[in-house]
Structures are given as C-alpha cells and as structure tokens.
Enzyme design. Sequence first.
Site, PDB file in Angstrom:
ATOM      1  N   GLY B 139      20.404  48.259  17.614  1.00  6.20           N
ATOM      2  CA  GLY B 139      20.044  48.818  18.913  1.00  6.20           C
ATOM      3  C   GLY B 139      19.508  50.221  18.760  1.00  6.20           C
ATOM      4  O   GLY B 139      18.571  50.465  18.011  1.00  6.20           O
ATOM      5  N   GLY B 140      20.135  51.173  19.500  1.00  7.83           N
ATOM      6  CA  GLY B 140      19.706  52.568  19.427  1.00  7.83           C
ATOM      7  C   GLY B 140      19.782  53.113  18.017  1.00  7.83           C
ATOM      8  O   GLY B 140      18.955  53.933  17.615  1.00  7.83           O
ATOM      9  N   GLY B 371     -16.865  50.890   2.953  1.00  2.71           N
ATOM     10  CA  GLY B 371     -16.052  51.661   3.878  1.00  2.71           C
ATOM     11  C   GLY B 371     -14.759  52.123   3.233  1.00  2.71           C
ATOM     12  O   GLY B 371     -14.234  53.192   3.548  1.00  2.71           O
ATOM     13  N   ALA B 372     -14.265  51.319   2.302  1.00  3.61           N
ATOM     14  CA  ALA B 372     -13.027  51.687   1.615  1.00  3.61           C
ATOM     15  C   ALA B 372     -13.240  52.918   0.742  1.00  3.61           C
ATOM     16  O   ALA B 372     -12.315  53.688   0.509  1.00  3.61           O
ATOM     17  CB  ALA B 372     -12.520  50.515   0.784  1.00  3.61           C
TER      18      ALA B 372
END
Lengths: 71, 478
Positions: B139-140, B371-372
């Site tokens: 949870g938290g 692009g890499a």
Amino acid sequence: MAEEIRAEMVANVMSVVVQDGDTVHDGDSLFVLESMKMEIPVLTEVNGKVDRIVVNEGDVVQEGDLLALLE
Amino acid sequence: MTALATRPDSQQTEQDPRDPELRLAQLFDPDSMTPLHPRDASGVYAVQGRIDGATVIAYCTDGTKMGGAMGTEGCRHIVEAIDTAVRRRCPVIGLWHSGGARLAEGVEALDAVGQVFAAMIRASGKVPQISVVLGPAAGGAAYGPALTDVVIMAPTGRVFVTGPDVVRSVTGEEIDQDGLGGAEAHGKKSGVVHVVAADEPDAYRRARHLTGLFARPGLFDLHSVQTEQDLRALLPETARRAYDVKPVIRGILDTDTDEASDFQEFQAKWAPNVVTGLGRLGGRTVGVIANNPLRKGGCLDSLSAEKAARFVRMCDSFGIPLLVMVDVPGYLPGVGQEWGGVVRRGAKLLHAFGEAVVPRVTLVTRKSYGGAYIAMNARSLGATTVFAWPEAEVAVMGAKAAVGILHRKALAAAPDDEREALQDKLAEEHQRVAGGVDRAKSIGVVDEVIEPSQTRRRIAEALAAAPAGCGAHGNIPL
C-alpha cells in the site's frame, strides 16, 4: 515447472543451437536470431533439459513468440 | 539521551530479527548509531550513524509492531529523519517492513503517509535516498521506496499496492505474495527494484556500498588509470555478432582494488538491452550507460530509454559524471514499440542528456546509428567529449542498408547476379562519403579516435578536465 523461452524481438531464426533432450545451463545459447543486421543469441537463464523446440531455422518470429520449452 | 546502539552479536538470541535497532546496527559502522528520538510505540525508529565513516541518517519501520504499519507518530519520525538529512546534506536510508498505513488511525494515517511522500519529494535530488525492502512494503509503504533514488530488495521483500487477497477478489487472479511483488516481479518485470540482494546481510552490504559511492565520490586520480588493456579483444571479430558489454564496462572501471569500487548495476534484468550502474574510475564515482548487444542486439526501445533517462537524471542531480558506451543498431521497430510509447519514452532520454550539466563522455565502440545515435549522448546534445574506437561507424544506418534505399531503382534495374556486387560497391562508396568514423570526425561530432587500450586513461582525463556540475532538479521516478 516448464520454462518458456520466448523471442525478445521480431527476428529471423538463423540457427537452432540445441536439440530436444539436451541439457542446458544458465547462460547457454539456445538459438541465434537475426534482426537489425545483428546476430543475437537467445540465452537460457535456468538450468534444465530441452523439452520441445517449436521453431525451425528460417522461421520469422514475433516479439513474445514461444521458441522452446525447458523442463 | 543515551546511545541505544547495541552490537547485534550480544543480543541476537533474545531479539526478534525484525527489531529495527538490530536491523539498523547491521547497516552502520559498529557503535556509530545515535537515535534521533527515543524508542516508542510509533512503529518507526530513526537514527544517525556512519557508513565507512560518512554521516548517514536512516529510519526503519518496526516489523515487530503491527507488522510495521505506518501511523501518524511513525510517519513524523520519517519526515524528521529526511528533513534532517537534507539539512545535514547526508544520504538517508529507509529500511522497509510495513503493511502500509495503520487502518485504526483512518484518514489521519493516510495524511501522515502523504507527508512522508512529500518529504521524500522535497529531498529528491538534494540528498541520495536509498530504500532497502526487507519484508512487505504494501500500500502506502510501496510508494515510499518507489519515490527514492535506489531500491534494494532482500529475497524476503514484497512490494505491492494491493495484496494477493484483494487481487483475487477483484480480478480472480491467483498469485502468492512473492509472485506478485517479490524479486522476480520487480527485478525483472516491473523495474521497481534496482538491486536484488542475495539475502538480508547482502542487502545491507549493497546499501553500504552504494552509500559510499554517493557520499564519498572521491577525485579522479589520473595516475591510477595508466594501465593498458586491449578492450577491443573483448568484442567479437564479426561486427554482426552480439556480445555482453559488461566485461567491457568492468575493463574500463576500477577493479583492482577492494569491493567498494565494484560496478553496481541498476535494474540488471529489466530492460537489459541497456546497462546502467555506478562504479569508480580512477577512484571517482561515475555512472555508466551502455547498450548491451547481447540483448535485443543492443537496440534502444521504450523501456530501455526510460531506464537510462532516469539514471542519467539521478546522476546529474548528484553531480556524478557519466560514461556513455555506444554500440547501437538503432531504435527497435514495431507496432508494439510505437504504441508502447517509444516516442514519448525515447524523448525522456533525449531530454535527460540534453539538460545534464555533469561531465558526460561518449565512447562509440562499434556503431551508432540513426535516432539512437542522438539519444546516446551525441555531440549535439552537449556531450563533453565524444571518443570512438578505430573502425567504429557513425551513420544514419549501416552503409549497405542506406544504399539499398538511396539506390533502390539502380539496384532493381541491375541483373540478379550483379545486384549484390553493385550494392557492396555502392556501400563502400557511401561509407567513404557519408559513414565511417572519419566523416564523423571531420564534421566534429566525434572528437577523437582513440586506441582501445588507452580507453580508461582517456575517459578519466576527459571527465576530470570538464568543469564539475550538479543538475538543479529532483529525481522524478520517470
């Protein structure tokens, strides 16, 4: 439990390195795939025995496709 | 206030192994702990101590009290511990064993847990925050570690927002705690955990090691990097063949001293086509980002770009210089990649490098395409220095593929038996004009071609010569 060996990416199956029944160890190369002009080995991360190979040389596999089952 | 620090060996037989004092004592140098507050029933214990002599603050949720559930008092201790670490400019470590917020305290507990998060966010990028998950962090308590810079998990650690019972009742999926939130789940599938430890003592050892890398970054000692090793020999003869980049990383970093200088990889099994981690070069802490051709051919994809982006931003916020090792065939093509946000996530890596002010040296070992090429800390993004090994290729794509597109018509018109030879000839020509490292050097996107044997020295010199910097930003969990 059976360990599934799956393709990490779209590729051609260049070679099948192992055979049914072979014993393999963590880090062994099971297949060599060809993609992006690269020869890329498919390694096992577990020790085991090759139960079933489901692809042949020359096949095209998609990301996530089953290549072999280890036991 | 008396020092409550006790040596674990004197009381081990009587104490619960989940006792926070016992756990914290294993993290710190012997007899170095001083409490920040008296021990109480809050479910949290916070101390100041030393790790290899460096001052460190740590807090531990008390697994012996209501499973370490977080209430208002306990949360206040954590907030104070983090704020104290920021004031003293020292690392803060959290040892986690907590089922989440205290139900009995209702919304007050939720408010308190939210204040812990706010303290972590205030401290983000200011002081290193390390989390060690030793038991449940549910949870938290799951988001606590996730907001920090590094998450180390012991085999007994479990991180999830909702446990197996809730999962089963809502979705019908049957899974146990380990399967849902253990080391395999978060080390390999989700990427939440950066370091998977072999056992609880190993988790403390790794936390100490990382603390040393952050808290004692050291200075470059250029005398210690004169050793020569032919690193090119670690790569295969054939350019098409994949290989593991990690031995090459270790060949560049310090290895000849003690374990404290070992390369600590982050998220080793998640998005493994890029390798990230901290180590030392000439005694100085450096961050390494490297394509790993062994996995997915070293292609960048959406997850690996995101992994690298967060690592770059973490190093930048703590002033850790970067070594970027490039051997990349491009971005991974595919519908799954495009729909999975390779553009959105790839943009994070461009942004992370582009804004980084720490010294950052790029080494092209074999190839850098498309692009890499830009995303791997190219000159245009502000690389401090770009080195390449001889025979490295820097291009939009491989020469043969490029002429296949540029000369499509000519190749189609050629007789079948001559097509291959024509393409090779065109590729050679293209290589001379547009590809190859010489062209890259002549236009200034590669500064220098270096001998592989001198890599260690040249990178250390380049990083040491650049002005030190420290990014003025937090380390958002990208």
